[in-house]
Design a protein around this motif. Structure first.
Motif, short mmCIF file in Angstrom:
data_model
loop_
_atom_site.label_atom_id
_atom_site.label_comp_id
_atom_site.label_asym_id
_atom_site.label_seq_id
_atom_site.Cartn_x
_atom_site.Cartn_y
_atom_site.Cartn_z
N LEU A 1 0.83 -1.20 0.00
CA LEU A 1 0.00 0.00 0.00
C LEU A 1 0.87 1.26 0.00
N LEU A 2 1.91 1.27 0.82
CA LEU A 2 2.83 2.41 0.84
C LEU A 2 3.49 2.57 -0.52
N ALA A 3 3.93 1.49 -1.13
CA ALA A 3 4.55 1.56 -2.46
C ALA A 3 3.56 2.10 -3.48
N PHE A 4 2.32 1.67 -3.39
CA PHE A 4 1.29 2.14 -4.31
C PHE A 4 1.05 3.64 -4.17
N MET A 5 1.09 4.13 -2.95
CA MET A 5 0.81 5.55 -2.67
C MET A 5 2.04 6.43 -2.88
N SER A 6 3.18 5.85 -3.18
CA SER A 6 4.41 6.61 -3.38
C SER A 6 4.67 6.82 -4.87
N GLU A 7 5.53 7.79 -5.15
CA GLU A 7 5.90 8.08 -6.54
C GLU A 7 7.40 7.88 -6.70
N ARG A 8 7.80 7.20 -7.75
CA ARG A 8 9.24 7.07 -8.06
C ARG A 8 9.75 8.38 -8.62
N VAL A 9 10.88 8.84 -8.07
CA VAL A 9 11.50 10.08 -8.54
C VAL A 9 13.00 9.84 -8.73
N ARG A 10 13.59 10.67 -9.58
CA ARG A 10 15.02 10.56 -9.86
C ARG A 10 15.69 11.90 -9.60
N PHE A 11 16.87 11.87 -9.00
CA PHE A 11 17.67 13.07 -8.76
C PHE A 11 19.03 12.84 -9.41
N GLU A 12 19.56 13.87 -10.03
CA GLU A 12 20.90 13.82 -10.62
C GLU A 12 21.92 14.20 -9.56
N ALA A 13 23.17 13.79 -9.75
CA ALA A 13 24.25 14.19 -8.85
C ALA A 13 24.29 15.72 -8.78
N GLY A 14 24.41 16.24 -7.57
CA GLY A 14 24.43 17.69 -7.36
C GLY A 14 23.07 18.30 -7.09
N GLU A 15 22.01 17.55 -7.32
CA GLU A 15 20.65 18.05 -7.10
C GLU A 15 20.24 17.83 -5.64
N ASN A 16 19.52 18.78 -5.07
CA ASN A 16 19.04 18.67 -3.69
C ASN A 16 17.72 17.92 -3.63
N LEU A 17 17.68 16.94 -2.72
CA LEU A 17 16.42 16.27 -2.45
C LEU A 17 15.57 17.16 -1.56
N VAL A 18 16.20 17.71 -0.52
CA VAL A 18 15.56 18.66 0.39
C VAL A 18 16.57 19.75 0.72
N GLU A 19 16.07 20.92 1.11
CA GLU A 19 16.95 22.03 1.46
C GLU A 19 16.68 22.51 2.88
N GLU A 20 17.77 22.68 3.63
CA GLU A 20 17.68 23.17 5.00
C GLU A 20 16.89 24.48 5.02
N GLY A 21 15.98 24.56 5.98
CA GLY A 21 15.18 25.78 6.15
C GLY A 21 13.84 25.75 5.44
N ASP A 22 13.70 24.91 4.42
CA ASP A 22 12.42 24.80 3.72
C ASP A 22 11.43 24.01 4.56
N PHE A 23 10.16 24.30 4.37
CA PHE A 23 9.12 23.45 4.96
C PHE A 23 8.82 22.36 3.95
N GLY A 24 8.57 21.16 4.44
CA GLY A 24 8.39 20.06 3.51
C GLY A 24 7.14 19.26 3.78
N ASP A 25 6.62 18.67 2.70
CA ASP A 25 5.48 17.78 2.84
C ASP A 25 5.73 16.45 2.13
#
Length: 152
Positions: free
Chosen positions: A26-50
């Protein structure tokens, strides 16, 4: 990739080891596959996230801002879960997570994460245990660093 493949990947993550297969699917079904390139930020300090990310492949550095610039505090890799603190409490991100190689990940939204925790209390208990272990390790590391600074 299939739901079964993603659920099998989730099974390898310590946070989800004690969770039943149907809940992982169920968790896998509700998740989305995403890709990040080297050097790309997954998350940034100070941002609010969901959204949080479950790393399926690749590596990233965990960096925190300091007066002397960004400081590397950890490296995350396959089977690590990052950004989950922002899902659990409404605080700014505590660190930047930057890909050091191509990363494939599952993106889990706050809405879906809380739905699962609400519907499956045993999953919530496993999440609390994993976060308590992480807090204990972080506290121990902070004490070690504090002692090292005091001795210099």
């Amino acid at each position: 990739m299939s739901i079964d493949t993603d659920a099998a990947a989730l099974r390898k993550i310590p946070l989800f080891r004690g969770i039943e297969d149907q809940k992982l699917r169920l968790l896998a079904f509700m998740s989305e596959r995403v890709r990040f390139e080297a050097g790309e930020n997954l998350v940034e300090e100070g941002d609010f996230g969901d959204v949080a990310y479950i790393i399926l492949s690749g590596e990233a550095d965990v960096l925190v801002a300091s007066p002397s610039g960004e400081q590397l505090v950890a490296t995350v890799k396959e089977n690590d879960f990052v950004g989950e603190i922002a899902l659990l409490i409404d605080v700014p991100r505590t660190a930047t997570v930057r890909a050091t190689s191509e990363i494939m990940a599952l993106a889990v939204t706050k809405e879906h994460f809380f739905k699962l925790l609400g519907n499956f209390p045993d999953m919530a208990l496993e999440v609390m245990r994993a976060l308590a272990h992480r807090l204990e390790r972080t506290t121990r590391e902070f004490g070690r660093l504090r002692a090292a600074v005091a001795n210099t």
